[in-house]
Design an enzyme around this catalytic site. Sequence first.
Site, PDB file in Angstrom:
ATOM      1  N   GLU A   1       1.292   7.395   1.568  1.00  0.00           N
ATOM      2  CA  GLU A   1       2.730   7.642   1.378  1.00  0.00           C
ATOM      3  C   GLU A   1       3.200   9.044   1.767  1.00  0.00           C
ATOM      4  O   GLU A   1       3.915   9.692   1.012  1.00  0.00           O
ATOM      5  CB  GLU A   1       3.101   7.365  -0.084  1.00  0.00           C
ATOM      6  CG  GLU A   1       2.796   5.938  -0.500  1.00  0.00           C
ATOM      7  CD  GLU A   1       3.089   5.657  -1.977  1.00  0.00           C
ATOM      8  OE1 GLU A   1       3.300   6.626  -2.725  1.00  0.00           O
ATOM      9  OE2 GLU A   1       3.087   4.485  -2.363  1.00  0.00           O
TER      10      GLU A   1
ATOM     11  N   GLU B   1      -1.706  -3.897  -0.509  1.00  0.00           N
ATOM     12  CA  GLU B   1      -1.210  -3.972  -1.901  1.00  0.00           C
ATOM     13  C   GLU B   1      -0.201  -5.105  -2.054  1.00  0.00           C
ATOM     14  O   GLU B   1       0.853  -4.941  -2.673  1.00  0.00           O
ATOM     15  CB  GLU B   1      -0.561  -2.640  -2.301  1.00  0.00           C
ATOM     16  CG  GLU B   1      -1.444  -1.429  -2.077  1.00  0.00           C
ATOM     17  CD  GLU B   1      -0.844  -0.125  -2.580  1.00  0.00           C
ATOM     18  OE1 GLU B   1       0.106  -0.169  -3.383  1.00  0.00           O
ATOM     19  OE2 GLU B   1      -1.326   0.935  -2.165  1.00  0.00           O
TER      20      GLU B   1
HETATM   21  C1  GLA Z   1       1.685   2.538  -4.691  1.00  0.00           C
HETATM   22  C2  GLA Z   1       0.279   3.098  -4.712  1.00  0.00           C
HETATM   23  C3  GLA Z   1      -0.650   2.258  -5.549  1.00  0.00           C
HETATM   24  C4  GLA Z   1      -0.018   1.860  -6.853  1.00  0.00           C
HETATM   25  C5  GLA Z   1       1.295   1.177  -6.587  1.00  0.00           C
HETATM   26  C6  GLA Z   1       1.989   0.747  -7.834  1.00  0.00           C
HETATM   27  O1  GLA Z   1       1.846   1.494  -3.875  1.00  0.00           O
HETATM   28  O2  GLA Z   1      -0.271   3.218  -3.439  1.00  0.00           O
HETATM   29  O3  GLA Z   1      -1.802   2.999  -5.800  1.00  0.00           O
HETATM   30  O4  GLA Z   1       0.161   2.990  -7.642  1.00  0.00           O
HETATM   31  O5  GLA Z   1       2.136   2.100  -5.935  1.00  0.00           O
HETATM   32  O6  GLA Z   1       1.164   0.448  -8.858  1.00  0.00           O
END
Ligand code: GLA
Length: 439
Positions: free
Chosen positions: A239, A350
């Site tokens: 990020e 994710e």
């Molecule tokens: C982001 C992070 C993850 C997690 C999610 C929410 O996507 O990369 O590690 O913290 O947020 O849980």
Amino acid sequence: MRLHDAKKKLLFICLCICLTLTLIACGKKQGDANNTGTVNNDVTQAITDASNEATDKTGEGDDATKAEPTPEPVKESKAYMQKYQETGELPSLKEIYKDRFYVGVALANIDYIEDKTKLVASQFSSITCENEMKPDFILDRAQSVRNGDELCPAINMRNAEVALKFAKENGIKMRFHTLVWHAQTPKWFFTEGYSTSPDAPYVTREVMLARMENYIRQVMEYMDTNYPGIIYAWDVVNEAIAGSERPDGIRVNDNLWYDVVGPDYVEMAFSFAAKYVGEGQKLFYNDYGTYDKTKLFHVRNLVERMKAANIRIDGIGMQDHVGLTSPSILDYQYAINKYAEMGLEIQVTELDVGTSDNSEEGQKALGSRYKALFTIINDAIDRGKANISSVTFWGLSDDRSWLNKADQPSYPLLFDRDLNPKPAYFGVAMDDSISIVNK
Ligand code: GLA
């Protein structure tokens, strides 16, 4: 009589013209569909395939279709849901996708309880630690202070041991998430003497780069020494692109990496990671909203800058915390195509689809959404357009989703609170009974 004949002739000529025009139009459509160079046509084809399938089942094809049937690839029937309802037997997602990609799940240490681990071992080929491999959980302040080495912070992997041992015992691979991130990283990592005092000065860029390198080196060495072969992908930076404060999109706010090192902290992290990474392991940049056009633009420039500087980056992690309708399937496919065109390996890191609707209809819609996303993913692989090597769900069952809020539970995952498979699960398995269009 003669006039009547002339009318008949005219009608016949009209019919011939109409037929010719229709044939030309059909030919053009077919040609367009075969032109896999554009995003729209790829999705149209995937969705057309699905609707052809539906038409075949109802037997409602028109006569013209019957006269000239289009050859359909032989498709294996996938009646997993029916079989599950009749016998209680589930297929295995890791088996279904074994020739394509790792099927992963994010777990926290509290998830390692018997019923869940059994399910994980039977369904998944990859695990990501929800938290336990983040800097907050690995950096050891007490030891860093005791060591008194300003350039080399101490690490302690005890929080990650549960997952690592489980993965090793069960022949499961792991994604490492995450080395460098503005969040879940302690402030003391950036201060002189690893101080926690609120007004402690930050170290210089040079000292911070040494800390970054030593952190990455120690973590990578730990994995290779103690768990060789377990980690196959590293989220080197998470990020780093957000907002529009800078033309390169690098995150400025609440980002101590940016404050202390500068905007090239991403490139520096990848350079260090490339120095110590084990054989066969890949280096990823991971981010949310990677289908957003602005993010795509900045990621693309970042990758180009890194390539021009000869800095290794192997792939893009598309987090994919998505909604039921957003992003659109077209935008999703477009992003996959674009990252693939850059020569990047793609991992969905994710995935979850946020919904607070746990009604039968709501969960059916969730199943459709998952099937539509997997249609795009599978289609990109089938057409040789993208190298998608892993798809990870951000949680196993609805009881443990990060999307649950105190006043608003969420139902975004493949298994319910009692670990029963949901339509979402069957959507991911591409079950025949799940429609990709939510009807
Ligand atoms: C982001 C992070 C993850 C997690 C999610 C929410 O996507 O990369 O590690 O913290 O947020 O849980």
